[in-house]
Design a protein around this motif. Structure first.
Motif, PDB file in Angstrom:
ATOM      1  N   SER A  17       1.045  -1.148  -0.022  1.00 54.51           N
ATOM      2  CA  SER A  17       0.087  -0.159   0.076  1.00 54.51           C
ATOM      3  C   SER A  17       0.832   1.341   0.145  1.00 54.51           C
ATOM      4  N   ILE A  65      -0.250   2.970   3.659  1.00 61.52           N
ATOM      5  CA  ILE A  65      -0.020   2.368   4.906  1.00 61.52           C
ATOM      6  C   ILE A  65       1.289   1.825   5.122  1.00 61.52           C
ATOM      7  N   PRO A  96       4.973   0.670   6.460  1.00 61.58           N
ATOM      8  CA  PRO A  96       5.362  -0.556   7.320  1.00 61.58           C
ATOM      9  C   PRO A  96       5.721   0.058   8.528  1.00 61.58           C
ATOM     10  N   GLY A 137      11.684  -2.403  15.002  1.00 65.04           N
ATOM     11  CA  GLY A 137      12.276  -3.761  14.811  1.00 65.04           C
ATOM     12  C   GLY A 137      13.677  -3.494  14.231  1.00 65.04           C
ATOM     13  N   GLU A 138      14.597  -3.351  15.358  1.00 62.03           N
ATOM     14  CA  GLU A 138      15.778  -2.872  15.152  1.00 62.03           C
ATOM     15  C   GLU A 138      16.829  -3.851  15.673  1.00 62.03           C
ATOM     16  N   ALA A 192      -0.097  -0.260  -4.760  1.00 59.04           N
ATOM     17  CA  ALA A 192      -1.370  -0.059  -4.743  1.00 59.04           C
ATOM     18  C   ALA A 192      -1.897  -0.867  -3.396  1.00 59.04           C
ATOM     19  N   ASN A 193      -3.183  -0.412  -3.124  1.00 59.41           N
ATOM     20  CA  ASN A 193      -4.116  -0.821  -1.906  1.00 59.41           C
ATOM     21  C   ASN A 193      -4.707  -2.271  -2.435  1.00 59.41           C
ATOM     22  N   ILE A 194      -4.690  -3.091  -1.516  1.00 56.62           N
ATOM     23  CA  ILE A 194      -5.487  -4.262  -2.037  1.00 56.62           C
ATOM     24  C   ILE A 194      -6.988  -3.978  -1.378  1.00 56.62           C
ATOM     25  N   GLY A 228       1.282  -7.452   7.845  1.00 63.15           N
ATOM     26  CA  GLY A 228       1.400  -6.847   9.293  1.00 63.15           C
ATOM     27  C   GLY A 228       0.146  -7.078  10.059  1.00 63.15           C
ATOM     28  N   ALA A 275       3.391  -0.433  23.090  1.00 68.78           N
ATOM     29  CA  ALA A 275       4.931   0.168  23.113  1.00 68.78           C
ATOM     30  C   ALA A 275       4.851   1.393  22.861  1.00 68.78           C
ATOM     31  N   TRP A 330      13.661  -1.050  25.824  1.00 66.52           N
ATOM     32  CA  TRP A 330      14.731  -1.601  25.070  1.00 66.52           C
ATOM     33  C   TRP A 330      15.466  -0.425  24.689  1.00 66.52           C
ATOM     34  N   ILE A 371      18.647   0.321  21.880  1.00 71.02           N
ATOM     35  CA  ILE A 371      19.387  -0.042  20.825  1.00 71.02           C
ATOM     36  C   ILE A 371      20.214   0.920  20.240  1.00 71.02           C
ATOM     37  N   LEU A 377       2.311   2.210  19.758  1.00 69.05           N
ATOM     38  CA  LEU A 377       1.912   1.192  18.987  1.00 69.05           C
ATOM     39  C   LEU A 377       1.561   0.156  20.069  1.00 69.05           C
ATOM     40  N   GLY A 383       5.568 -12.886   9.174  1.00 63.66           N
ATOM     41  CA  GLY A 383       5.813 -11.506   9.831  1.00 63.66           C
ATOM     42  C   GLY A 383       4.609 -11.356  10.819  1.00 63.66           C
ATOM     43  N   ALA A 399       1.644 -10.571  10.157  1.00 61.53           N
ATOM     44  CA  ALA A 399       0.445 -10.960   9.850  1.00 61.53           C
ATOM     45  C   ALA A 399       0.280 -12.437  10.354  1.00 61.53           C
ATOM     46  N   ALA A 427      11.165 -11.829  16.155  1.00 61.58           N
ATOM     47  CA  ALA A 427      10.369 -11.715  15.021  1.00 61.58           C
ATOM     48  C   ALA A 427      11.086 -11.765  13.708  1.00 61.58           C
TER      49      ALA A 427
HETATM   50  C1  LIG Z   1       7.647  -2.142  19.585  1.00 59.25           C
HETATM   51  C2  LIG Z   1       8.071  -3.056  18.454  1.00 59.25           C
HETATM   52  C3  LIG Z   1       9.440  -3.385  18.640  1.00 59.25           C
HETATM   53  C4  LIG Z   1      10.117  -4.339  17.645  1.00 59.25           C
HETATM   54  N1  LIG Z   1      11.440  -4.829  17.734  1.00 59.25           N
HETATM   55  C5  LIG Z   1      11.843  -5.969  17.096  1.00 59.25           C
HETATM   56  C6  LIG Z   1      13.238  -6.097  17.183  1.00 59.25           C
HETATM   57  O1  LIG Z   1      14.037  -5.583  18.080  1.00 59.25           O
HETATM   58  N2  LIG Z   1      13.505  -7.299  16.354  1.00 59.25           N
HETATM   59  C7  LIG Z   1      12.757  -7.904  15.600  1.00 59.25           C
HETATM   60  O2  LIG Z   1      13.002  -8.978  15.070  1.00 59.25           O
HETATM   61  N3  LIG Z   1      11.442  -7.631  15.625  1.00 59.25           N
HETATM   62  C8  LIG Z   1      10.983  -6.671  16.069  1.00 59.25           C
HETATM   63  N4  LIG Z   1       9.745  -6.047  16.070  1.00 59.25           N
HETATM   64  C9  LIG Z   1       9.092  -6.587  14.982  1.00 59.25           C
HETATM   65  C10 LIG Z   1       9.391  -6.252  13.666  1.00 59.25           C
HETATM   66  O3  LIG Z   1       9.091  -4.905  13.609  1.00 59.25           O
HETATM   67  C11 LIG Z   1       8.298  -6.821  12.601  1.00 59.25           C
HETATM   68  O4  LIG Z   1       8.515  -8.133  12.818  1.00 59.25           O
HETATM   69  C12 LIG Z   1       8.935  -6.697  11.357  1.00 59.25           C
HETATM   70  O5  LIG Z   1       9.164  -5.282  11.198  1.00 59.25           O
HETATM   71  C13 LIG Z   1       8.098  -6.985  10.044  1.00 59.25           C
HETATM   72  O6  LIG Z   1       7.058  -6.340  10.075  1.00 59.25           O
HETATM   73  P1  LIG Z   1       5.787  -7.009   8.638  1.00 59.25           P
HETATM   74  O7  LIG Z   1       6.748  -6.479   7.466  1.00 59.25           O
HETATM   75  O8  LIG Z   1       5.361  -8.172   9.084  1.00 59.25           O
HETATM   76  O9  LIG Z   1       4.733  -5.698   8.788  1.00 59.25           O
HETATM   77  P2  LIG Z   1       4.710  -4.322   8.663  1.00 59.25           P
HETATM   78  O10 LIG Z   1       5.998  -3.645   8.674  1.00 59.25           O
HETATM   79  O11 LIG Z   1       3.366  -3.743   9.256  1.00 59.25           O
HETATM   80  O12 LIG Z   1       4.392  -4.222   7.005  1.00 59.25           O
HETATM   81  C14 LIG Z   1       3.093  -4.419   6.692  1.00 59.25           C
HETATM   82  C15 LIG Z   1       2.938  -4.109   5.106  1.00 59.25           C
HETATM   83  O13 LIG Z   1       1.607  -4.543   4.714  1.00 59.25           O
HETATM   84  C16 LIG Z   1       1.286  -3.344   3.529  1.00 59.25           C
HETATM   85  N5  LIG Z   1      -0.411  -3.847   3.723  1.00 59.25           N
HETATM   86  C17 LIG Z   1      -1.316  -3.458   4.796  1.00 59.25           C
HETATM   87  N6  LIG Z   1      -2.436  -3.497   4.551  1.00 59.25           N
HETATM   88  C18 LIG Z   1      -2.200  -3.291   2.999  1.00 59.25           C
HETATM   89  C19 LIG Z   1      -3.323  -3.244   1.821  1.00 59.25           C
HETATM   90  N7  LIG Z   1      -4.892  -3.188   2.182  1.00 59.25           N
HETATM   91  N8  LIG Z   1      -3.143  -3.328   0.648  1.00 59.25           N
HETATM   92  C20 LIG Z   1      -1.592  -3.349   0.265  1.00 59.25           C
HETATM   93  N9  LIG Z   1      -0.874  -3.349   1.425  1.00 59.25           N
HETATM   94  C21 LIG Z   1      -1.209  -3.436   2.766  1.00 59.25           C
HETATM   95  C22 LIG Z   1       1.621  -2.290   4.334  1.00 59.25           C
HETATM   96  O14 LIG Z   1       1.657  -1.092   3.355  1.00 59.25           O
HETATM   97  C23 LIG Z   1       3.069  -2.441   4.742  1.00 59.25           C
HETATM   98  O15 LIG Z   1       4.128  -2.725   3.360  1.00 59.25           O
HETATM   99  C24 LIG Z   1       9.362  -5.168  16.552  1.00 59.25           C
HETATM  100  C25 LIG Z   1       7.843  -4.762  16.669  1.00 59.25           C
HETATM  101  C26 LIG Z   1       7.265  -3.945  17.659  1.00 59.25           C
HETATM  102  C27 LIG Z   1       5.778  -3.361  17.423  1.00 59.25           C
END
Ligand SMILES: Cc1cc2nc3c(=O)[nH]c(=O)nc-3n(C[C@H](O)[C@H](O)[C@H](O)COP(=O)(O)OP(=O)(O)OC[C@H]3O[C@@H](n4cnc5c(N)ncnc54)[C@H](O)[C@@H]3O)c2cc1C
Length: 522
Positions: free
Chosen positions: A46, A49, A51, A55-56, A188-190, A222, A248, A277, A279, A326, A345, A347, A358
């Motif tokens: 999207s 939306i 990311p 997640g550092e 694009a948005n799904i 996500g 958080a 935390w 970092i 968050l 991830g 999701a 994660a």
């Molecule tokens: C407070 C906090 C601290 C963290 N610290 C760590 C850490 O130290 N180490 C670690 O390993 N992990 C950590 N994590 C976890 C880490 O941030 C995530 O696992 C990692 O960033 C992966 O996120 P994701 O890609 O699953 O989701 P997101 O980053 O949320 O990505 C979701 C994606 O889906 C897309 N999307 C959503 N809806 C739609 C739609 N309708 N149409 C099209 N696209 C859509 C969005 O545009 C986005 O690109 C932490 C998380 C949190 C909350």
């Protein structure tokens, strides 16, 4: 209607956070030679939306992943503002003061052959477990890097992962996937999900009016969990009754001086209703408070976070920083793979980031998907069962391991810590392990998979770090020669510490040199 022998050729990844791009990179790099006609990956994300952007902290597994997808470590460090992470340091978890222990990334010396935990019992009052069995806690205390500038890319002197800037990392992976690995990127948005007669996903409809067809869909959307959670209605199995943290507050904190040391471990400092935390990246720190909203108000939590940040930075600067909130719904999906859709991830699930589990789970999931990639629709169902079996167990083990950090506390200064020790909040298997460890040390039998996220060595570091005791049973003696072997390993470790203290640069020094010269290519 999907034919069972139809080849799986078109993979569609929904979501462009680190989970989406890491999955795309692993799948595409492994098939670089066959991309185009026989295999194609499309990633749709999207434009509206963003990311999650936190997640550092990573695990050492990230080195193998980056190497596997074909990126240079020097480029990665420079472009993602990365630094080296050698483990985690837990402050104040046992008594609520400044006491601390390490969970380093290096296994105890001689880990495959001898259980040093047993031999260490005799002098556990003189030296901490981590210091006795590994050099890494000492390296972290001194802010040292895990290698030298002449050490080739990805090669460790001491085992290491990274601290990185999450937003830069997604962009870095995106560029690599699109420019080098042939992944198609759609912004694009799904807006809809279209099904086949058998319930498989046939395609994704986009707000633009376009449609993306696919054979296999990877849900990386996500917390939205658009495909697995919303479309297939696979419920989240909440873990909040075990791990209470559900909120958080995150901040980006500048260094007081540009040449301030960069910590070589993630600091996790216990608070009255959670932990903070800290970092260290080259250009700033990422600091945040993960807490239980049932045990503290947002205002009080923010006050504790700002107090923490003000040490070193000053109250005025700390008070002016932006803090982002968050919401975390701790848990994982009842199934991670359903029909022709697998979630990777957030999701798939998310639990407080206490041991940075994660991203490593993303790596493991995408690696299994790639290594066992289903040739046709028939194989999809088989792989789905295997994937669910493996990763649902991983999730349970992660929950148990994180809970271990809480249950040996002697803190009783708040309901949060008292509640964490409530018998009803501790998974049964963990209760049993802790009963066993009173008379036998954690060891290989306590693990399940060869690539368990947290091997029994991790249990040792946390159990003994938190002050856990083992009164070795009188009817157990160590196999012949073990004591001598253990003593030799302790001495070996002491020598290693001396040698590394004299030869490794500081984390900051090495990062500066990498910026200037780069690391030698392998
Ligand atoms: C407070 C906090 C601290 C963290 N610290 C760590 C850490 O130290 N180490 C670690 O390993 N992990 C950590 N994590 C976890 C880490 O941030 C995530 O696992 C990692 O960033 C992966 O996120 P994701 O890609 O699953 O989701 P997101 O980053 O949320 O990505 C979701 C994606 O889906 C897309 N999307 C959503 N809806 C739609 C739609 N309708 N149409 C099209 N696209 C859509 C969005 O545009 C986005 O690109 C932490 C998380 C949190 C909350």
């Amino acid at each position: 209607m999907a034919k069972m022998n139809a080849n799986v050729k078109q993979v569609v990844i929904a979501g462009g956070g680190t989970a989406g791009w890491l999955s795309a990179a692993i799948l595409a790099a492994d098939r670089a030679a066959v991309a185009s006609a026989d295999f194609h990956i499309t990633l749709v994300e999207s434009p509206d939306i963003a990311p999650i952007g936190v997640g550092e902290g990573t695990w050492p597994s990230m080195r193998a992943t980056l190497k596997r997808i074909g990126v240079s470590e020097t480029d990665f460090i420079r472009e993602c503002s990365a630094s080296f992470k050698q483990g985690s340091k837990f402050v104040g978890w046992t008594h609520g003061h400044s006491e601390a222990y390490y969970h380093p990334f290096s296994l105890p010396e001689g880990y495959d052959e001898v259980n040093l935990a047993a031999a260490w019992q005799a002098f556990s009052e003189q030296v901490s477990f981590a210091d006795a069995v590994s050099a890494q806690s000492t390296l972290c205390e001194h802010g040292l890097a895990p290698k030298q500038i002449a050490t080739p890319e990805y090669v460790p002197v001491a085992n290491y992962g990274y601290h990185l800037d999450s937003a830069k990392f997604s962009n870095f992976l995106q560029k690599h996937c699109v420019e080098k690995l042939g992944v198609t990127h759609v912004l694009a948005n799904i807006s809809g999900i279209n099904s086949q007669a058998n319930g498989d996903i046939a395609s994704l409809s986009l707000q633009s009016g376009d449609r993306i067809d696919g054979d296999l869909f990877v849900d990386c959307t996500g917390f939205t969990s658009l495909l697995l959670g919303q479309h297939y209605q696979i419920p989240l199995v909440s873990q909040q009754d075990i791990l209470f943290n559900d909120t958080a507050l995150a901040a980006q904190v500048p260094y007081a001086r540009v040449d301030d040391p960069i910590a070589s471990a993630t600091l996790a400092t216990a608070q009255t209703a959670g932990w903070i935390w800290d970092i260290g990246l080259p250009h700033r720190r990422g600091v945040g408070y993960v807490y239980s909203s049932a045990h503290i108000t947002r205002e009080k939590a923010e006050q504790q976070l700002r107090e923490y940040i003000s040490t070193g930075l000053g109250a005025q600067h700390a008070g002016a920083l932006d803090v982002r909130e968050l919401t975390i719904n701790p848990g994982y999906r009842q199934k991670l793979w359903h029909k022709n859709c697998v979630a990777i991830g957030i999701a798939a699930g998310f639990i407080e980031p206490l041991e940075a589990s994660a991203l490593v789970l993303v790596e493991l999931s995408a690696t299994m998907l790639s290594d066992q990639f289903p040739v046709n629709r028939e194989a999809v169902d088989i792989l789905a069962r295997r994937f669910n079996d493996r990763f649902l167990t991983q999730w349970q083990r992660i929950v148990e391991f994180l809970k271990l950090h809480y249950i040996l506390t002697r803190r009783s200064d708040s309901d949060y810590w008292r509640d964490h020790c409530g018998q009803g909040t501790i998974p049964e298997r963990l209760q049993e392990l802790v009963i066993l460890w009173r008379h036998q040390c954690p060891w290989h039998q306590d693990g399940r998979f060869i690539d368990d996220l947290f091997p029994p060595a991790s249990f040792q570091y946390v159990y003994y770090g938190m002050g856990g005791k083992t009164q070795l049973a009188a009817n157990r003696s160590q196999p012949k020669g073990c004591d001598e072997k253990a003593m030799a390993e302790f001495q070996n470790n002491r020598r290693k510490i001396e040698q590394l203290l004299g030869s490794l640069p500081s984390n900051r020094e090495l990062i500066n040199k990498i910026m200037q010269y780069g690391l030698p290519k392998i």
